[in-house]
Design an enzyme around this catalytic site. Structure first.
Site, mmCIF file in Angstrom:
data_model
loop_
_atom_site.group_PDB
_atom_site.id
_atom_site.type_symbol
_atom_site.label_atom_id
_atom_site.label_comp_id
_atom_site.label_asym_id
_atom_site.label_seq_id
_atom_site.Cartn_x
_atom_site.Cartn_y
_atom_site.Cartn_z
ATOM 1 N N ASN A 138 80.467 28.183 -2.929
ATOM 2 C CA ASN A 138 79.758 28.086 -1.651
ATOM 3 C C ASN A 138 79.552 26.620 -1.304
ATOM 4 O O ASN A 138 79.784 25.730 -2.129
ATOM 5 C CB ASN A 138 78.423 28.832 -1.710
ATOM 6 C CG ASN A 138 77.601 28.407 -2.913
ATOM 7 O OD1 ASN A 138 77.253 27.233 -3.040
ATOM 8 N ND2 ASN A 138 77.298 29.336 -3.809
ATOM 9 N N SER A 207 90.871 30.349 -14.074
ATOM 10 C CA SER A 207 90.388 31.679 -14.457
ATOM 11 C C SER A 207 89.095 32.069 -13.750
ATOM 12 O O SER A 207 89.025 33.146 -13.153
ATOM 13 C CB SER A 207 90.215 31.771 -15.985
ATOM 14 O OG SER A 207 89.423 30.716 -16.478
ATOM 15 N N LYS A 250 94.447 30.828 -19.441
ATOM 16 C CA LYS A 250 95.243 32.038 -19.270
ATOM 17 C C LYS A 250 94.752 33.151 -20.191
ATOM 18 O O LYS A 250 94.761 34.332 -19.817
ATOM 19 C CB LYS A 250 96.718 31.743 -19.529
ATOM 20 C CG LYS A 250 97.354 30.851 -18.479
ATOM 21 C CD LYS A 250 97.242 31.448 -17.068
ATOM 22 C CE LYS A 250 97.980 30.634 -16.036
ATOM 23 N NZ LYS A 250 97.833 31.191 -14.663
ATOM 24 N N SER A 282 109.074 25.953 -9.995
ATOM 25 C CA SER A 282 108.351 25.722 -8.741
ATOM 26 C C SER A 282 107.806 24.298 -8.716
ATOM 27 O O SER A 282 107.765 23.605 -9.733
ATOM 28 C CB SER A 282 107.203 26.722 -8.600
ATOM 29 O OG SER A 282 106.248 26.514 -9.619
#
Length: 354
Positions: A138, A207, A250, A282
């Site tokens: 926020n 995560s 991960k 990528s």
């Protein structure tokens, strides 16, 4: 690459049929095969009540997907967006704030038109792009140095809470949430040389950001919806060079997937899964520094000796988001040509001549 996507989507036969293009799609092409026979992907029809269907189509018409972490046209997030769009879903995305202007400009200028092509010949449409930095829940979480950073100038309402509020105002609800975010500022450092700050930053961006997105999106997700993230085999196997706490992040993501599947499933009937994808060259992966070697290693050692395409991961995501996967939740789905099943590398000199 589009051939791969086409081969994994349900095909239907149309004879002398006219149909409207799906929501937001333009220029639908149905190549004639001969006479009155035409072939088209099931996903391309916006009104298919009178179209005979065989097999098990991946059908996401009428569904809306929010994909967090799309900033270019060559990563897994983009590929997932394309597969969901090919199956009929409406696509909205969240793009990291500093990359937003370049991404939007490239779209406007048609730089992505070739990679936007869907199996039916139309172009993937992105209904709306939201600026997003999922590290911040926020506005109160944003430090002053980020607020005044010139890379964030001109963008507003980009924290997780604000983005979800904007999506609710603009669309009401979503059906599919995709988390395609990962960042570790010290990824090139061995774990023993990783600072506390770097380690926690990797967990926050890679995560916890998923927990935050799901927590805020669940109130506007339709029951029966699906949430998908992306993980990597480094969560459970040693991948030298994948450092900075990223392997830990991960592992946390996979553990969280199981817990979130229980909580979101019992409370909101939302399925939660993660895809363990093989190495892809990528732009984001280039930060690791040895991604090309990982791709070569996979080609040499995976049970399926072929290059992994982003579309294959995208198609797996489309399946997981569809009713065909209605009983799959809390799972790690490997899309890596089977590399996860290998115990040793067959390209080792030890196995020469085996």
């Amino acid at each position: 690459m589009s051939t791969t996507a086409a081969s994994n989507l349900q095909m239907v036969t149309l004879r002398n049929c006219k149909f409207s293009s799906p929501r937001g799609f333009e220029g639908v092409v149905t190549p004639a095969i001969g006479g009155n026979l035409k072939i088209a992907t099931k996903a391309m029809s916006g009104s298919s009540e009178n179209i005979p269907v065989s097999g098990l189509p991946v059908d996401l018409k009428g569904k809306r997907a929010f994909i967090a972490g799309v900033a270019d046209d060559n990563g897994y997030g983009w590929a997932i967006a394309k597969s969901l769009a090919a199956a009929g879903a409406e696509i909205i995305v969240g793009t990291w704030v500093p990359a937003l202007n370049i991404f939007e400009s490239s779209l406007r200028r048609g730089k992505f038109d070739e990679s936007r092509a869907l199996p039916d010949g139309s172009l993937m449409e992105i209904t709306k792009i939201y600026p997003l930095d999922a590290v911040f829940d926020n506005p109160e979480d944003v430090p002053e140095d980020i607020k005044t950073n010139k890379r964030y100038a001109g963008s507003a309402n980009w924290t997780v809470q604000e983005v979800v509020e904007s999506v609710k105002k603009d669309f009401g609800t979503i059906d599919i949430l995709v988390h395609s975010l990962a960042n570790g500022p010290e990824v090139s450092k061995p774990l023993l040389e990783t600072s506390r700050k770097g380690y926690l930053a990797a967990l926050s961006a890679s995560s916890y950001s998923y927990i935050s997105l799901l927590k805020h999106f669940i109130p506007i997700m339709n029951p029966g919806g699906s949430s998908i993230s992306l993980t990597y085999i480094a969560s459970e196997r040693i991948i030298p060079g994948y450092g900075g706490g990223m392997s830990s992040a991960k592992a946390a993501l996979e553990s969280d997937t199981r817990v979130l599947a229980f909580e979101a499933g019992r409370k909101n009937k939302i399925r939660v899964n993660t895809i363990s994808a093989g190495p892809l060259g990528s732009r984001a992966a280039k930060a690791i520094g040895f991604i090309d070697k990982m791709i070569d290693y996979s080609l040499a050692n995976a049970p399926l000796q072929k290059e992994l395409s982003a579309e294959e991961v995208g198609n797996a995501a489309a399946f997981l988001a569809s009713p065909l996967a209605s009983a799959i939740t809390g799972s790690v789905i490997y899309v890596d040509n089977g590399l996860n099943a290998m115990g040793v590398g067959t390209d080792s000199p030890i196995f020469e001549g085996l």
